[in-house]
Enzyme design. Structure first.
Site, PDB file in Angstrom:
ATOM      1  CG  ASP A 139      -1.923   0.920   1.346  1.00  0.00           C
ATOM      2  OD1 ASP A 139      -2.927   0.941   0.345  1.00  0.00           O
ATOM      3  OD2 ASP A 139      -2.079   1.862   2.294  1.00  0.00           O
ATOM      4  CD  GLU A 161      16.628 -14.264   4.471  1.00  0.00           C
ATOM      5  OE1 GLU A 161      16.076 -14.896   5.460  1.00  0.00           O
ATOM      6  OE2 GLU A 161      17.353 -13.366   4.578  1.00  0.00           O
TER       7      GLU A 161
END
Ligand code: NOJ
Length: 544
Positions: free
Chosen positions: A212, A280
C-alpha cells in the site's frame, strides 16, 4: 534425471510474471457468519469459484486487527486477524485450501501508516515531544508564534490538512485520515518492524504482498512546503508547476507535480531490503507496488532487479476511451521496462476507483467497452489484475449518503469509494443475494435489480459477462501467454488500437461505427462480430 530447465525455456520464469490476479475486497466478497461483512472463511468457501474462473492468484485486502476507519487500511496489529474477518487459524486454512486448488495468495501490507490504535501510536501520544516513541512517527511543532499553524501546507489525500494537533501542541502527519498516522521510515525501528511482519506472513505461506502507498513511505527530510501554483490547491492535479525559486523549469518538469511527500529516492532502499528477505524463501514470493507515480519511468524504478516484482500500471486504468490513449500507455509502459528484467502489469478496476463499465459511459455502451478493454488487456504480455465483481459486469452503485462510510466522504463530503465496494451477488432474487447466510443485509446495501447479475444467474448463460470472462481467461492461457513478450503496434486507422503479439493479432475498435476486420481466424471477441468489427468491440485473431 533429465534437467527439465534445459529443455523448457519457461521453466525458470516466476509464476507472477504472467499471472492473472483477482482482487478480493474482504468486506464485500463472501460473509460466512451473517454479520453482513465478508470474512476469511467466506473467501475460503468460494475459492473453487475463483479456480473455475481461471485466475492464478488472489490478492486479499487487509484483514488484520483494525478499528476499520479506512476499512482495514488502518492496521493496529500487523500479525493478527481482526475478529471481524476471522482468526489466524482461518488465514492458515485459507492458504492451505488455495494452494490445494493451485491458487496463490497475496496479502496487503500497509507500511506507510499505522492505525492510531497501534500500540506504537498510543505510546507516542503518552510520551513527550522529542521522545523515542514520537520519533517512530512524524511529530513536529507547528508554525506561527503559538505553533497553531500546521508544520507545512501538505493536504491529506482524503481532503483537509495532512496534520492533526495533539493536546500538548505538537502536530503529527497523516497523508490519509487522522486515524492513519504516517510512520517515519528514516527511523530504523520502523524498517525492523516491517521485516518481522514480512517474515511472519512468509512463514505462514503467503505468496506475496501488495504494498500500500509504496511511493509514500519516505518523505523529503526537510518536510518543506509543497510548491503549488496559484491555480491549483495542494491536493489538485496540476497542469504546470514552477521551480522552488519561482524561476522557469524545463517542459518535462513543468508537467511534473512538486511532491516532497511522494516518490523520494530513499524509498527504494526499503524495497532492496525486502527483496533480500523474500529471496530467502522458496517459491518465487513476490511484491506488487501500489505506487501512483507520475511517469512510466518513475514506475519502472520500483521494479528494478533488486527491488519489487511488479507495480500496478495505473496509466492503463486512467486512460480515456481512445485508441491513441491506450496505444500511448502500451508504448510508454513497455519502453520504460525495456532495459530491466521487469514484467508489465495491467489493471482496469480496483476498490479505489469507479468501476470501469461506469467510467466508460455506463449502460450497454459502458459494458461493451469494458468487455473490449478487458479482452485487450488480457492479450498483453505481463500480468493482469481483476477486481471482484468485474467478471459479473457490475457497475458503480449510487450509495445513499446515509450508508456511505469511506473516510474520504466523511472528510470532504465528496462521493467517495463506497460505490465500487458493494458486496458481491452470488445467487437468489433479492438482497443479500447469498452474500451471507439468511436474510442478514450486508454492510452496504445491494441494488434491487442485481438478480440477473448473480453468479448463479450468469454461470450457465452463454452470453453472460461471467461466461465471457471464463472464456477470455482460458483463451489467454492458450493463445496469449505462449505468444512471447514482443508487442508490435499496427496502424489500422484512427480510433482503432491494434497490435500483434507473436501469432496473435488484437484489434480494439474504440469508435461507435464498425471497422474492417483484418484477415485471420477469430479466436475470441468481446461481443458479436460478423464480417466487420462493430464499434466498442475487441477481437483476437490468429494471424500466424
Ligand atoms: C490505498 C488503498 O488502496 C486505499 O484503499 C487506502 O485508503 C489508502 N491506500 C490508504 O491506505
Amino acid at each position: 534425471m533429465e534437467d527439465m530447465t534445459l529443455n523448457d525455456p519457461n521453466a525458470a520464469r516466476e509464476w507472477w510474471r504472467d499471472a492473472v490476479t483477482y482482487q478480493v475486497y474482504v468486506r464485500s466478497f463472501a460473509d460466512s457468519d451473517g454479520d453482513g461483512v465478508g470474512d476469511l472463511p467466506g473467501i475460503t468457501s468460494r475459492l473453487p469459484y475463483l479456480r473455475d474462473l481461471g485466475v492464478d492468484a488472489l490478492w486479499i485486502t487487509p484483514f488484520f486487527t483494525s478499528p476499520q476507519h479506512d476499512h482495514g487500511y488502518d492496521v493496529a496489529d500487523y500479525c493478527d486477524v481482526d475478529p471481524l474477518f476471522g482468526s489466524l487459524a482461518d488465514a492458515d486454512t485459507l492458504l492451505v485450501r488455495a494452494h490445494e486448488l493451485g491458487l496463490r495468495v497475496i496479502v496487503d501490507l500497509v507500511p506507510n501508516h499505522t492505525s492510531s490504535e497501534h500500540e506504537w501510536f498510543r505510546a507516542a501520544l503518552d510520551a513527550a515531544p522529542g521522545s523515542p516513541e514520537r520519533a517512530r512517527y512524524l511529530f513536529r511543532d507547528g508554525r506561527g508564534t503559538d505553533g497553531s499553524e500546521p508544520p507545512n501546507n501538505w493536504q491529506s489525500v482524503f481532503g483537509g490538512p495532512a496534520w492533526t494537533r495533539v493536546p500538548d501542541g505538537q502536530w503529527y502527519l497523516h497523508l490519509f485520515d487522522a486515524t492513519q498516522p504516517d510512520l517515519d521510515w528514516r527511523n530504523t525501528e520502523v524498517g525492523d518492524l516491517f521485516e518481522d511482519v514480512l517474515r511472519f506472513w512468509l512463514d505462514r505461506g503467503v505468496d506475496g504482498f501488495r504494498v500500500d502507498v509504496a511511493h509514500g513511505l519516505v518523505k523529503e527530510e526537510s518536510l518543506r512546503d509543497q510548491v503549488v501554483t496559484s491555480d491549483e490547491t495542494p491536493s489538485s492535479v496540476p497542469e504546470e508547476s514552477v521551480a522552488a525559486d519561482g524561476g522557469s523549469v524545463s517542459m518535462v518538469e513543468r508537467h511534473r507535480r512538486d511532491e516532497p511527500m511522494w516518490d523520494q529516492p530513499e524509498v527504494h532502499d526499503v524495497y532492496r531490503r525486502w527483496h533480500k528477505v523474500l529471496a530467502e524463501y522458496d517459491g518465487d514470493r513476490m511484491t506488487v507496488a501500489e505506487a501512483w507515480t507520475q511517469t512510466p519511468e518513475s514506475m519502472a524504478r520500483f521494479v528494478r532487479d533488486d527491488e519489487m516484482s511488479q507495480a500496478f500500471n495505473f496509466s492503463w486504468l486512467l486512460a480515456p476511451w481512445t485508441a491513441d490513449a491506450f496505444a500511448e500507455v502500451i508504448t510508454g509502459t513497455l519502453a520504460a521496462i525495456e532495459d530491466i528484467d521487469a514484467s508489465p502489469t495491467w489493471v482496469l478496476s480496483n476498490h479505489d476507483v469507479v468501476r470501469h463499465p461506469t467510467r466508460y459511459g455506463g449502460g450497454a455502451t459502458g459494458l461493451a467497452r469494458a468487455r473490449a478493454a478487458t479482452l485487450t488487456m488480457l492479450a498483453l504480455p505481463g500480468s493482469s489484475y481483476l477486481y471482484q465483481g468485474e467478471e459479473l459486469g457490475l457497475e458503480q452503485v449510487d450509495v445513499a449518503p446515509q450508508h456511505r462510510s469511506d473516510p474520504s466522504w466523511l472528510r470532504t463530503g465528496e462521493e467517495g469509494r463506497d460505490g465500487c465496494r458493494v458486496p458481491i451477488p452470488w445467487a437468489g432474487d433479492a438482497a443479500p443475494y447469498d452474500f451471507g447466510p439468511g436474510a442478514a443485509q450486508p454492510w452496504l446495501p445491494q441494488p434491487d435489480d442485481w438478480a440477473p447479475l448473480t453468479v448463479a444467474a450468469q454461470a450457465e448463460h452463454p452470453d453472460s459477462v461471467l461466461t465471457f470472462y471464463r472464456a477470455a481467461l482460458a483463451a489467454r492461457r492458450k493463445f496469449a501467454t505462449p505468444a512471447g513478450d514482443d508487442v508490435e503496434l499496427l496502424d489500422l486507422g484512427a480510433d482503432v488500437l491494434a497490435f500483434r503479439r507473436g501469432g496473435l493479432t488484437v484489434v480494439l475498435n474504440c469508435a461507435a461505427a464498425p471497422t474492417a476486420l483484418p484477415d485471420g481466424e477469430i479466436l475470441i471477441a468481446s461481443g458479436p462480430v460478423a464480417g466487420e468489427l462493430p464499434g466498442n468491440t475487441a477481437v483476437w485473431l490468429r494471424t500466424g
